[in-house]
Structure formats: structure tokens, C-alpha cells
Write a protein that holds these residues in place. Sequence first.
Motif, PDB file in Angstrom:
ATOM      1  N   MET A   1       0.846  -1.206   0.000  1.00  0.00           N
ATOM      2  CA  MET A   1       0.000   0.000   0.000  1.00  0.00           C
ATOM      3  C   MET A   1       0.883   1.259   0.000  1.00  0.00           C
ATOM      4  O   MET A   1       1.919   1.281   0.672  1.00  0.00           O
ATOM      5  CB  MET A   1      -0.867  -0.034   1.266  1.00  0.00           C
ATOM      6  CG  MET A   1      -1.959   1.001   1.299  1.00  0.00           C
ATOM      7  SD  MET A   1      -3.277   0.603   0.139  1.00  0.00           S
ATOM      8  CE  MET A   1      -4.474   1.799   0.579  1.00  0.00           C
ATOM      9  N   LEU A   2       0.463   2.253  -0.720  1.00  0.00           N
ATOM     10  CA  LEU A   2       1.218   3.519  -0.788  1.00  0.00           C
ATOM     11  C   LEU A   2       1.494   4.069   0.607  1.00  0.00           C
ATOM     12  O   LEU A   2       0.651   3.983   1.499  1.00  0.00           O
ATOM     13  CB  LEU A   2       0.379   4.500  -1.599  1.00  0.00           C
ATOM     14  CG  LEU A   2       0.858   5.927  -1.792  1.00  0.00           C
ATOM     15  CD1 LEU A   2       0.361   6.451  -3.120  1.00  0.00           C
ATOM     16  CD2 LEU A   2       0.430   6.852  -0.674  1.00  0.00           C
ATOM     17  N   ASP A   3       2.675   4.652   0.768  1.00  0.00           N
ATOM     18  CA  ASP A   3       3.003   5.236   2.069  1.00  0.00           C
ATOM     19  C   ASP A   3       3.733   6.568   1.871  1.00  0.00           C
ATOM     20  O   ASP A   3       4.357   6.792   0.828  1.00  0.00           O
ATOM     21  CB  ASP A   3       3.892   4.253   2.844  1.00  0.00           C
ATOM     22  CG  ASP A   3       3.827   4.526   4.343  1.00  0.00           C
ATOM     23  OD1 ASP A   3       3.010   5.373   4.775  1.00  0.00           O
ATOM     24  OD2 ASP A   3       4.596   3.891   5.079  1.00  0.00           O
ATOM     25  N   VAL A   4       3.631   7.427   2.883  1.00  0.00           N
ATOM     26  CA  VAL A   4       4.337   8.716   2.848  1.00  0.00           C
ATOM     27  C   VAL A   4       5.355   8.733   3.973  1.00  0.00           C
ATOM     28  O   VAL A   4       5.018   8.446   5.123  1.00  0.00           O
ATOM     29  CB  VAL A   4       3.342   9.887   3.034  1.00  0.00           C
ATOM     30  CG1 VAL A   4       4.076  11.203   3.253  1.00  0.00           C
ATOM     31  CG2 VAL A   4       2.428   9.995   1.829  1.00  0.00           C
ATOM     32  N   LYS A   5       6.611   9.044   3.630  1.00  0.00           N
ATOM     33  CA  LYS A   5       7.659   9.086   4.660  1.00  0.00           C
ATOM     34  C   LYS A   5       8.339  10.457   4.635  1.00  0.00           C
ATOM     35  O   LYS A   5       8.536  11.030   3.563  1.00  0.00           O
ATOM     36  CB  LYS A   5       8.686   7.991   4.395  1.00  0.00           C
ATOM     37  CG  LYS A   5       8.088   6.614   4.610  1.00  0.00           C
ATOM     38  CD  LYS A   5       9.085   5.520   4.385  1.00  0.00           C
ATOM     39  CE  LYS A   5       8.402   4.170   4.628  1.00  0.00           C
ATOM     40  NZ  LYS A   5       8.991   3.109   3.846  1.00  0.00           N
ATOM     41  N   LEU A   6       8.695  10.923   5.804  1.00  0.00           N
ATOM     42  CA  LEU A   6       9.395  12.205   5.897  1.00  0.00           C
ATOM     43  C   LEU A   6      10.842  11.916   6.253  1.00  0.00           C
ATOM     44  O   LEU A   6      11.107  11.093   7.126  1.00  0.00           O
ATOM     45  CB  LEU A   6       8.756  13.079   6.977  1.00  0.00           C
ATOM     46  CG  LEU A   6       7.241  13.250   6.875  1.00  0.00           C
ATOM     47  CD1 LEU A   6       6.735  14.176   7.965  1.00  0.00           C
ATOM     48  CD2 LEU A   6       6.843  13.788   5.492  1.00  0.00           C
ATOM     49  N   PHE A   7      11.764  12.590   5.565  1.00  0.00           N
ATOM     50  CA  PHE A   7      13.179  12.317   5.812  1.00  0.00           C
ATOM     51  C   PHE A   7      13.792  13.468   6.613  1.00  0.00           C
ATOM     52  O   PHE A   7      13.824  14.601   6.139  1.00  0.00           O
ATOM     53  CB  PHE A   7      13.918  12.119   4.485  1.00  0.00           C
ATOM     54  CG  PHE A   7      15.353  11.715   4.670  1.00  0.00           C
ATOM     55  CD1 PHE A   7      15.669  10.438   5.128  1.00  0.00           C
ATOM     56  CD2 PHE A   7      16.383  12.605   4.411  1.00  0.00           C
ATOM     57  CE1 PHE A   7      16.981  10.057   5.312  1.00  0.00           C
ATOM     58  CE2 PHE A   7      17.709  12.223   4.592  1.00  0.00           C
ATOM     59  CZ  PHE A   7      18.005  10.951   5.048  1.00  0.00           C
ATOM     60  N   GLN A   8      14.250  13.148   7.809  1.00  0.00           N
ATOM     61  CA  GLN A   8      14.922  14.139   8.679  1.00  0.00           C
ATOM     62  C   GLN A   8      14.206  15.477   8.710  1.00  0.00           C
ATOM     63  O   GLN A   8      14.824  16.548   8.636  1.00  0.00           O
ATOM     64  CB  GLN A   8      16.377  14.324   8.213  1.00  0.00           C
ATOM     65  CG  GLN A   8      17.162  13.034   8.361  1.00  0.00           C
ATOM     66  CD  GLN A   8      18.625  13.154   7.954  1.00  0.00           C
ATOM     67  OE1 GLN A   8      19.085  14.187   7.515  1.00  0.00           O
ATOM     68  NE2 GLN A   8      19.350  12.062   8.092  1.00  0.00           N
ATOM     69  N   MET A   9      12.888  15.409   8.819  1.00  0.00           N
ATOM     70  CA  MET A   9      12.092  16.636   8.731  1.00  0.00           C
ATOM     71  C   MET A   9      12.258  17.524   9.961  1.00  0.00           C
ATOM     72  O   MET A   9      12.062  18.734   9.893  1.00  0.00           O
ATOM     73  CB  MET A   9      10.622  16.243   8.525  1.00  0.00           C
ATOM     74  CG  MET A   9       9.770  17.286   7.894  1.00  0.00           C
ATOM     75  SD  MET A   9      10.425  17.975   6.341  1.00  0.00           S
ATOM     76  CE  MET A   9       9.951  16.754   5.136  1.00  0.00           C
ATOM     77  N   LYS A  10      12.666  16.901  11.065  1.00  0.00           N
ATOM     78  CA  LYS A  10      12.792  17.684  12.314  1.00  0.00           C
ATOM     79  C   LYS A  10      13.794  18.829  12.168  1.00  0.00           C
ATOM     80  O   LYS A  10      13.663  19.857  12.814  1.00  0.00           O
ATOM     81  CB  LYS A  10      13.212  16.754  13.472  1.00  0.00           C
ATOM     82  CG  LYS A  10      12.072  15.896  13.976  1.00  0.00           C
ATOM     83  CD  LYS A  10      12.367  15.348  15.373  1.00  0.00           C
ATOM     84  CE  LYS A  10      11.165  14.616  15.925  1.00  0.00           C
ATOM     85  NZ  LYS A  10      10.921  13.333  15.214  1.00  0.00           N
ATOM     86  N   SER A  11      14.791  18.640  11.282  1.00  0.00           N
ATOM     87  CA  SER A  11      15.771  19.724  11.145  1.00  0.00           C
ATOM     88  C   SER A  11      15.166  20.927  10.405  1.00  0.00           C
ATOM     89  O   SER A  11      15.700  22.026  10.456  1.00  0.00           O
ATOM     90  CB  SER A  11      17.026  19.225  10.432  1.00  0.00           C
ATOM     91  OG  SER A  11      16.676  18.607   9.227  1.00  0.00           O
ATOM     92  N   PHE A  12      14.043  20.705   9.701  1.00  0.00           N
ATOM     93  CA  PHE A  12      13.413  21.824   8.988  1.00  0.00           C
ATOM     94  C   PHE A  12      12.216  22.383   9.749  1.00  0.00           C
ATOM     95  O   PHE A  12      11.910  23.565   9.667  1.00  0.00           O
ATOM     96  CB  PHE A  12      12.961  21.366   7.595  1.00  0.00           C
ATOM     97  CG  PHE A  12      14.106  20.946   6.732  1.00  0.00           C
ATOM     98  CD1 PHE A  12      14.947  21.886   6.172  1.00  0.00           C
ATOM     99  CD2 PHE A  12      14.363  19.606   6.499  1.00  0.00           C
ATOM    100  CE1 PHE A  12      16.023  21.512   5.389  1.00  0.00           C
ATOM    101  CE2 PHE A  12      15.429  19.212   5.708  1.00  0.00           C
ATOM    102  CZ  PHE A  12      16.264  20.166   5.156  1.00  0.00           C
ATOM    103  N   LEU A  13      11.505  21.493  10.439  1.00  0.00           N
ATOM    104  CA  LEU A  13      10.321  21.920  11.205  1.00  0.00           C
ATOM    105  C   LEU A  13      10.481  21.404  12.631  1.00  0.00           C
ATOM    106  O   LEU A  13       9.896  20.381  12.992  1.00  0.00           O
ATOM    107  CB  LEU A  13       9.041  21.336  10.577  1.00  0.00           C
ATOM    108  CG  LEU A  13       8.619  21.897   9.221  1.00  0.00           C
ATOM    109  CD1 LEU A  13       7.448  21.107   8.672  1.00  0.00           C
ATOM    110  CD2 LEU A  13       8.246  23.362   9.320  1.00  0.00           C
ATOM    111  N   PRO A  14      11.274  22.099  13.430  1.00  0.00           N
ATOM    112  CA  PRO A  14      11.559  21.579  14.766  1.00  0.00           C
ATOM    113  C   PRO A  14      10.326  21.457  15.661  1.00  0.00           C
ATOM    114  O   PRO A  14      10.276  20.608  16.536  1.00  0.00           O
ATOM    115  CB  PRO A  14      12.576  22.579  15.337  1.00  0.00           C
ATOM    116  CG  PRO A  14      12.589  23.742  14.417  1.00  0.00           C
ATOM    117  CD  PRO A  14      11.955  23.356  13.144  1.00  0.00           C
TER     118      PRO A  14
END
Length: 444
Positions: A1-14
Motif C-alpha cells: 500500500m502507498l506510504d508517505v515518509k518524511l526524511f529528517q524533517m525535524k531539522s526543517f520543522l523543529p
Amino acid sequence: MLDVKLFQMKSFLPMPYEDALSPRLKRAHEKLQNASGVGGEFTGWVHLPRDYDREEFARIQAAAAKIRSDSKALVVIGIGGSYLGARGVIDCLCSPNYNLKKKDTPNVYFAGNGLSADALQEILDLVEDVDFSVNIISKSGTTTEPAVAFRFFREALEKKYGHEGAKSRIYATTDKARGALKSLADAEGWETFVVPDDIGGRYSVLTAVGLLPIAVTGADITELMAGAEDMMKLCEDGSYNCPAWRYAAIRYELYRSGRPIELLACYDPAFRFMTEWWKQLYGESEGKDGKGLFPASVEFTADLHSMGQYIQDGKRIMFETVVRLGDSDRQLCVPADEANGDGLNFLAGKSMDYIRSRAMDGTLLAHTEGGVPNIIVEVDGKTARNLGQLIYFFEYSCGLSGYLLDVNPFDQPGVEAYKKNMFALLGKPGYEDRKAELELKLNK
Ligand code: PA5
């Protein structure tokens, strides 16, 4: 099933944003589910994968079978939402080189999506010596580009098969009751398919608009609808379990934090027209009232050798959404070469998919470290079912995104401005005053 993953997003949106955004997403979700938001009269696509008209679906399959049996080519005439989805799906499932391949299904040519005489003549030439049919698609039935192209192809059909013979080769997909195309189709007795009242052009790929051309190629439209239904059910959940929630939320937060451009990237040239479809979907749905992400697209790795420089080092105003389509249909391994003159033996025996996956990971790290946040949309292979999931996922996220921005995601008032000017300059009756005014401005 399709999935959405965020990569190291915390460094951009703390800041954790999910909980804060949740009530607004919930409201947007309810507006889509209950057709209760602004533009709610155009949310017929939300439950379409469950509620679609089975009788019309069977007629689409029958028409596709007839076209396959009596035509070597199908000319699909339409613009914007009346062509991009079909073209995207056909390229993705059958290849961008579909027309060049040896096959027992008709070639599919797309016309009426511009005003180039050269492009039009080229397709007229391509069908001159073969049996062909035409699918004219226009929800309004009045759009200039497809209407003009249709005149040429109708004339070509009538020249080849006579007035009566042409009738059984014209398929009109349009409004169920209104518009010049519907009146013409009824008067001439062409087979018609319906663009439902409650579905706008850019959300219409899973109606006859997309389904008939796609079915002509032999692609499995039942599976396409089943995939969309998988995602529809997931989206009914109304929580971050739904990938559309996660995507809508993160792209909204990135927009709010000063990134007005979203780049949709894919590592497969077969996806190019899906990105064109996506650009229309998001551009027309969000870009209004002075708001909205600017949707742009890149094709990797080709564009890493052109746009890659800007993405890595230019103004920090963008984020990337990368669609990973899973394994290729064919597996190719790099041949060994004893002489190793090109120094490539370190890749000998490695599959192209492996090399591509390392390129994806390398790019992900480089772009993220260069200050470009990455969202990854994982798809499990280029099948009709997976594409159905992806289409619905993007549509649902787009509806949510529009409501998060407080715009009507289902109108496109800005598209009218050029049309009015063009009609006036071409001397369409009723536009006389505007014509004089515009000509004065042009000649200043
Ligand atoms: O999303 C939309 O509504 C538009 O882009 C239309 O699809 C496009 O303008 C073509 O319109 P029509 O199908 O009425 O010819």
C-alpha cells in the motif's frame, strides 16, 4: 500500500505540528466527506471509486473493445483535465514509447491540447493511412482548443468513412445535458459518455474522461478503480493513519515556513505526464487569492544534470516530494568488460534498479543537507492498482490542502482571463468592446 515518509524533517520543522494542525485537518476532511465546504458541489470524486456508474463502466469497456477491433489509432482530443490524467496513466502503465511498440492495441494520439498547427498536422498525417477513431473530451463542450482540433479530425473521418461511417467512430465525453458538444453528439448520434456534474476536469481521470482512452490500450481499468477504492477507504479514517493527511499536513507546514515551491520528482521517465497531471491538480486547486504552493516537477536523474545545481545551491525556497515507484518491470544488470576501459567494472553485475536506488539515496542526502526538505511517496510498483491508489491519494490530499489554505479547491476563476482576451481578439460575437480596448493596449 502507498506510504508517505518524511526524511529528517525535524531539522526543517523543529516544532511538532501534527497535533496543532489536527483539528483543521479534521474539518477539511469532514468538508470533503460531507460535501459541506466551499465548492462542495464538486466533490463527487470523493466517493467515486465506490459509487461509479457500473452500467457506463461496462459501456466504456465495450467501446474500448470496439475501438481495438476496428481502429489502429485513437485520437484523444481534450485539454487540461480532459487529457492529462489519461496521458499520465497510459505513459506510466504502457510506456511513453507505447505508440512505437509492437502490439495489437491501437496507438493513442493526444490532440487539441494546444494551438500548434504543426502538432495538429502531424497527427492528421499519422492517421491518414490507418483506420482510426476519435474520442472528443470536453466537460463544458465549449473549450476552443479541442473544439478547433475536432473540426479537423471530424472532417478527416468523414472524408475516409463518409458521414454515416464516421458516426460510429466518434465517441464524445461531455456533460450529460449541457454544451455545444452534447448538442452536436445528440444531433449526430455519436456514442456519449458523461463527465458527472459534481466532478471538475482535474479530478475526472477516474471517470470516462480517463477510463476510455486508458482502456483502449488494454490497461486494467477495473484494477485502477480498485486501487482508488483502497485509498478511498484509508482516507475515510480521518486521522494521520491516512497518508493523504500526512502529505497535506507537511506540505502546508513547509509552505507556512517560507517554502512556496514544491518540486515533484520521480526517477522514471514513464511518470512524466503524471507530474503534468499533478501540476494541474495542485496548481488550479491551490493557486488563488494570492496563495498556494507553486507546483513544479523534475525528472531524475536527467534533471540532476540541469536543475540539480539550483536545487542543491540556489535560493532556499523549495521542498521536494519524491515519488518512488518501486521495482522496475524489467531487471537489467550491467555487463562485465574485461578491458574495463570505462572504469565501470565496480558496477558489473549490479542491477539498474540497485544503481538507481543508490542514486536516490545519495540525492536524498545531498538535497536534504543542502537545505531542501524531502517527502517520499512510496509506491509498490507501476501496476494499475497502485496507480489508482496514487491518483486518489493526490486528489484527496489536494482537497485537504485547499481547505487548509482557505481557498475553494474546486474552481479555477483565473483560467477565464486569457480565454476572454483570446475570444475578444479573435472577434467572437459578444466581445466587441473588449476587442477594441485590448487592441488599444497592444498597440500602445
Ligand atoms: O480542471 C479544469 O476544469 C480545467 O483544466 C479543464 O479540464 C480544461 O479547461 C478543459 O475543460 P473542458 O473539459 O470543459 O474542455
